[in-house]
Structures are given as C-alpha cells and as structure tokens.
Scaffold this motif. Structure first.
Motif, PDB file in Angstrom:
ATOM      1  N   LEU A  11       0.799  -1.137  -0.119  1.00 50.67           N
ATOM      2  CA  LEU A  11       0.085   0.109   0.099  1.00 50.67           C
ATOM      3  C   LEU A  11       0.926   1.198   0.084  1.00 50.67           C
ATOM      4  CD1 LEU A  11      -3.267   0.590   2.176  1.00 50.67           C
ATOM      5  CD2 LEU A  11      -1.669   2.350   2.056  1.00 50.67           C
ATOM      6  N   VAL A  12       0.678   2.050  -0.898  1.00 48.50           N
ATOM      7  CA  VAL A  12       1.254   3.298  -1.014  1.00 48.50           C
ATOM      8  C   VAL A  12       0.414   4.473  -1.246  1.00 48.50           C
ATOM      9  CG1 VAL A  12       2.022   2.642  -3.473  1.00 48.50           C
ATOM     10  CG2 VAL A  12       3.537   4.474  -2.103  1.00 48.50           C
ATOM     11  N   GLN A  13       0.907   5.648  -0.807  1.00 49.46           N
ATOM     12  CA  GLN A  13       0.165   6.792  -1.011  1.00 49.46           C
ATOM     13  C   GLN A  13       0.026   7.261  -2.427  1.00 49.46           C
ATOM     14  OE1 GLN A  13      -2.465   7.946   1.289  1.00 49.46           O
ATOM     15  NE2 GLN A  13      -1.489   6.142   2.305  1.00 49.46           N
ATOM     16  N   ALA A  14      -0.862   8.026  -2.859  1.00 53.27           N
ATOM     17  CA  ALA A  14      -0.792   8.630  -4.346  1.00 53.27           C
ATOM     18  C   ALA A  14       0.330   9.358  -4.341  1.00 53.27           C
ATOM     19  CB  ALA A  14      -2.026   9.420  -4.681  1.00 53.27           C
ATOM     20  N   GLY A  15       1.155   9.642  -5.439  1.00 55.08           N
ATOM     21  CA  GLY A  15       2.497  10.221  -5.607  1.00 55.08           C
ATOM     22  C   GLY A  15       3.586   9.376  -5.185  1.00 55.08           C
ATOM     23  N   GLY A  16       3.485   8.170  -4.391  1.00 56.65           N
ATOM     24  CA  GLY A  16       4.706   7.678  -3.954  1.00 56.65           C
ATOM     25  C   GLY A  16       5.320   6.568  -5.031  1.00 56.65           C
ATOM     26  N   SER A  17       6.170   5.802  -4.564  1.00 58.00           N
ATOM     27  CA  SER A  17       6.801   4.978  -5.524  1.00 58.00           C
ATOM     28  C   SER A  17       6.876   3.340  -4.606  1.00 58.00           C
ATOM     29  CB  SER A  17       8.307   5.112  -5.631  1.00 58.00           C
ATOM     30  OG  SER A  17       8.180   6.572  -6.315  1.00 58.00           O
ATOM     31  N   LEU A  18       7.135   2.638  -5.858  1.00 56.47           N
ATOM     32  CA  LEU A  18       7.185   1.146  -5.232  1.00 56.47           C
ATOM     33  C   LEU A  18       8.182   0.505  -6.370  1.00 56.47           C
ATOM     34  CD1 LEU A  18       3.740  -0.327  -4.257  1.00 56.47           C
ATOM     35  CD2 LEU A  18       5.604  -0.009  -2.459  1.00 56.47           C
ATOM     36  N   ARG A  19       8.867  -0.526  -6.017  1.00 52.29           N
ATOM     37  CA  ARG A  19       9.405  -1.245  -6.999  1.00 52.29           C
ATOM     38  C   ARG A  19       9.398  -2.872  -6.935  1.00 52.29           C
ATOM     39  NH1 ARG A  19      16.091  -2.405  -8.093  1.00 52.29           N
ATOM     40  NH2 ARG A  19      15.926  -3.751  -6.287  1.00 52.29           N
ATOM     41  N   LEU A  20       8.629  -3.335  -7.782  1.00 48.35           N
ATOM     42  CA  LEU A  20       8.455  -4.877  -7.939  1.00 48.35           C
ATOM     43  C   LEU A  20       9.482  -5.342  -8.445  1.00 48.35           C
ATOM     44  CD1 LEU A  20       4.783  -4.334  -9.537  1.00 48.35           C
ATOM     45  CD2 LEU A  20       5.481  -4.378  -6.959  1.00 48.35           C
ATOM     46  N   SER A  21       9.696  -6.655  -7.919  1.00 46.29           N
ATOM     47  CA  SER A  21      10.631  -7.561  -8.490  1.00 46.29           C
ATOM     48  C   SER A  21      10.154  -8.923  -8.787  1.00 46.29           C
ATOM     49  CB  SER A  21      11.672  -7.971  -7.332  1.00 46.29           C
ATOM     50  OG  SER A  21      12.409  -6.775  -6.961  1.00 46.29           O
ATOM     51  N   CYS A  22      10.636  -9.561  -9.784  1.00 44.07           N
ATOM     52  CA  CYS A  22      10.140 -11.010 -10.063  1.00 44.07           C
ATOM     53  C   CYS A  22      11.466 -11.856 -10.375  1.00 44.07           C
ATOM     54  CB  CYS A  22       9.465 -10.830 -11.369  1.00 44.07           C
ATOM     55  SG  CYS A  22       9.015 -12.237 -12.233  1.00 44.07           S
ATOM     56  N   ALA A  23      11.629 -12.768  -9.430  1.00 46.05           N
ATOM     57  CA  ALA A  23      12.545 -13.723  -9.519  1.00 46.05           C
ATOM     58  C   ALA A  23      12.304 -14.897 -10.397  1.00 46.05           C
ATOM     59  CB  ALA A  23      13.018 -14.196  -8.077  1.00 46.05           C
ATOM     60  N   ALA A  24      13.038 -15.500 -11.290  1.00 45.53           N
ATOM     61  CA  ALA A  24      13.084 -16.662 -12.127  1.00 45.53           C
ATOM     62  C   ALA A  24      13.610 -17.550 -11.697  1.00 45.53           C
ATOM     63  CB  ALA A  24      13.034 -15.844 -13.621  1.00 45.53           C
ATOM     64  N   SER A  25      13.401 -18.976 -11.870  1.00 49.87           N
ATOM     65  CA  SER A  25      14.033 -19.991 -11.855  1.00 49.87           C
ATOM     66  C   SER A  25      14.485 -20.330 -13.321  1.00 49.87           C
ATOM     67  CB  SER A  25      13.303 -21.010 -11.262  1.00 49.87           C
ATOM     68  OG  SER A  25      12.174 -21.522 -11.997  1.00 49.87           O
ATOM     69  N   GLY A  26      15.732 -21.173 -13.244  1.00 48.43           N
ATOM     70  CA  GLY A  26      16.089 -21.797 -14.404  1.00 48.43           C
ATOM     71  C   GLY A  26      17.332 -20.987 -15.038  1.00 48.43           C
ATOM     72  N   ARG A  27      18.144 -21.649 -15.873  1.00 49.43           N
ATOM     73  CA  ARG A  27      19.275 -21.199 -16.505  1.00 49.43           C
ATOM     74  C   ARG A  27      19.167 -20.336 -17.620  1.00 49.43           C
ATOM     75  NH1 ARG A  27      22.798 -26.543 -16.199  1.00 49.43           N
ATOM     76  NH2 ARG A  27      20.655 -27.430 -17.128  1.00 49.43           N
ATOM     77  N   THR A  28      17.823 -20.289 -18.222  1.00 51.26           N
ATOM     78  CA  THR A  28      17.465 -19.803 -19.493  1.00 51.26           C
ATOM     79  C   THR A  28      16.725 -18.321 -19.378  1.00 51.26           C
ATOM     80  OG1 THR A  28      15.524 -21.041 -19.705  1.00 51.26           O
ATOM     81  CG2 THR A  28      17.370 -22.006 -20.647  1.00 51.26           C
ATOM     82  N   PHE A  29      16.839 -17.935 -18.147  1.00 50.71           N
ATOM     83  CA  PHE A  29      16.190 -16.626 -17.954  1.00 50.71           C
ATOM     84  C   PHE A  29      16.519 -15.393 -19.090  1.00 50.71           C
ATOM     85  CE2 PHE A  29      14.001 -13.389 -15.821  1.00 50.71           C
ATOM     86  CZ  PHE A  29      14.908 -12.006 -15.887  1.00 50.71           C
ATOM     87  N   SER A  30      17.853 -15.682 -19.329  1.00 49.47           N
ATOM     88  CA  SER A  30      18.515 -14.430 -20.170  1.00 49.47           C
ATOM     89  C   SER A  30      17.947 -14.555 -21.574  1.00 49.47           C
ATOM     90  CB  SER A  30      20.007 -14.585 -20.056  1.00 49.47           C
ATOM     91  OG  SER A  30      20.568 -15.713 -20.606  1.00 49.47           O
ATOM     92  N   SER A  31      17.106 -15.627 -21.941  1.00 47.00           N
ATOM     93  CA  SER A  31      16.854 -15.596 -23.371  1.00 47.00           C
ATOM     94  C   SER A  31      15.345 -15.472 -23.491  1.00 47.00           C
ATOM     95  CB  SER A  31      16.871 -17.239 -23.652  1.00 47.00           C
ATOM     96  OG  SER A  31      15.967 -18.253 -23.121  1.00 47.00           O
ATOM     97  N   TYR A  32      14.667 -15.042 -22.261  1.00 45.74           N
ATOM     98  CA  TYR A  32      13.279 -15.044 -22.493  1.00 45.74           C
ATOM     99  C   TYR A  32      12.995 -13.350 -22.420  1.00 45.74           C
ATOM    100  CZ  TYR A  32      12.133 -19.553 -20.936  1.00 45.74           C
ATOM    101  OH  TYR A  32      11.532 -20.814 -20.827  1.00 45.74           O
ATOM    102  N   THR A  33      11.847 -12.835 -23.271  1.00 49.75           N
ATOM    103  CA  THR A  33      11.298 -11.787 -23.207  1.00 49.75           C
ATOM    104  C   THR A  33      10.429 -11.661 -21.799  1.00 49.75           C
ATOM    105  OG1 THR A  33      11.316 -11.266 -25.491  1.00 49.75           O
ATOM    106  CG2 THR A  33       9.533  -9.905 -24.241  1.00 49.75           C
TER     107      THR A  33
END
Length: 121
Positions: A11-33
């Motif tokens: 929850l963040v107030q209007a005007g604020g910031s958040l950073r979402l992260s998405c961690a991936a498994s697997g050795r081929t992550f760098s090949s994915y869009t």
C-alpha cells in the motif's frame, strides 16, 4: 517453462513509489522476453511493460509511460518494475510473465502468482 515469483507490492499513497521484483528460476532466464501485467479490480488483465532478453528494447502502456520503468538483471534472474508517481488507478494485482518469443511477439506462457499494489484515493 520458467517459474516466477513476484514481490514488492503493498500500500502506497498517491504520488509515492514502489519497486516490484520478479525472480525467475532456471538457467535460460536471459533468453526470455519478460513482461509485467496488471489486473485492476473487476477489470481484465492488461499489459504494463515488457523488455527484451538483452534489456535493450522496452515497451510501455500509454497509461504508465514516463512513470514506470522496466529493467532486468540477467545475472540475478530478476526483472523489476519501478513505479513512480503512483495513482489510485494503478491499484491492481501485478503479474510478471516470461515468453520465449521476441519482444514484439513474446508469446507469454509462464506467469507468476501476482502481487497486490494498492494506491488509496
């Protein structure tokens, strides 16, 4: 397929910031869009941003251009969504996705479980 786990919502107030992260498994992550989507309450899922395997090409929905930035760290198998100047209409469940296709036609098939972002009005 690759397994994806999102984090960073809240929850963040209007005007604020958040950073979402998405961690991936697997050795081929760098090949994915990679992409970020969101589903506001009572609405359809919509595309927010996507990034090529190298990070050199990005696309954004008009509604977030200039406020959100997608990036990736292939060494950490992680994609990020920096969200600034948040608005109540940004309230949604945010999902990351991975596709084996190009950034123009990624063919997203792997999805995370989602993380809630709430911006009170």
């Amino acid at each position: 397929q690759v397994q994806l786990i999102e984090s960073g919502g809240g929850l963040v107030q209007a005007g604020g910031s958040l950073r979402l992260s998405c961690a991936a498994s697997g050795r081929t992550f760098s090949s994915y869009t990679m992409g970020w989507f969101r589903q506001p309450p009572g609405k359809e899922r919509e595309s927010v941003a996507r990034i090529s395997w190298s990070g050199s090409t990005t696309y954004y929905a008009d509604s977030v251009k200039g406020r959100f930035t997608i990036s990736r760290d292939n060494a950490k198998n992680t994609v990020y969504l920096q969200m600034n100047s948040l608005k109540p209409e940004d309230t949604a469940v945010y999902y990351c996705a991975a596709g084996a296709g190009s950034v123009r036609n990624p063919g997203f098939r792997s999805w995370g479980q989602g993380t809630q972002v709430t911006v009170p009005s």
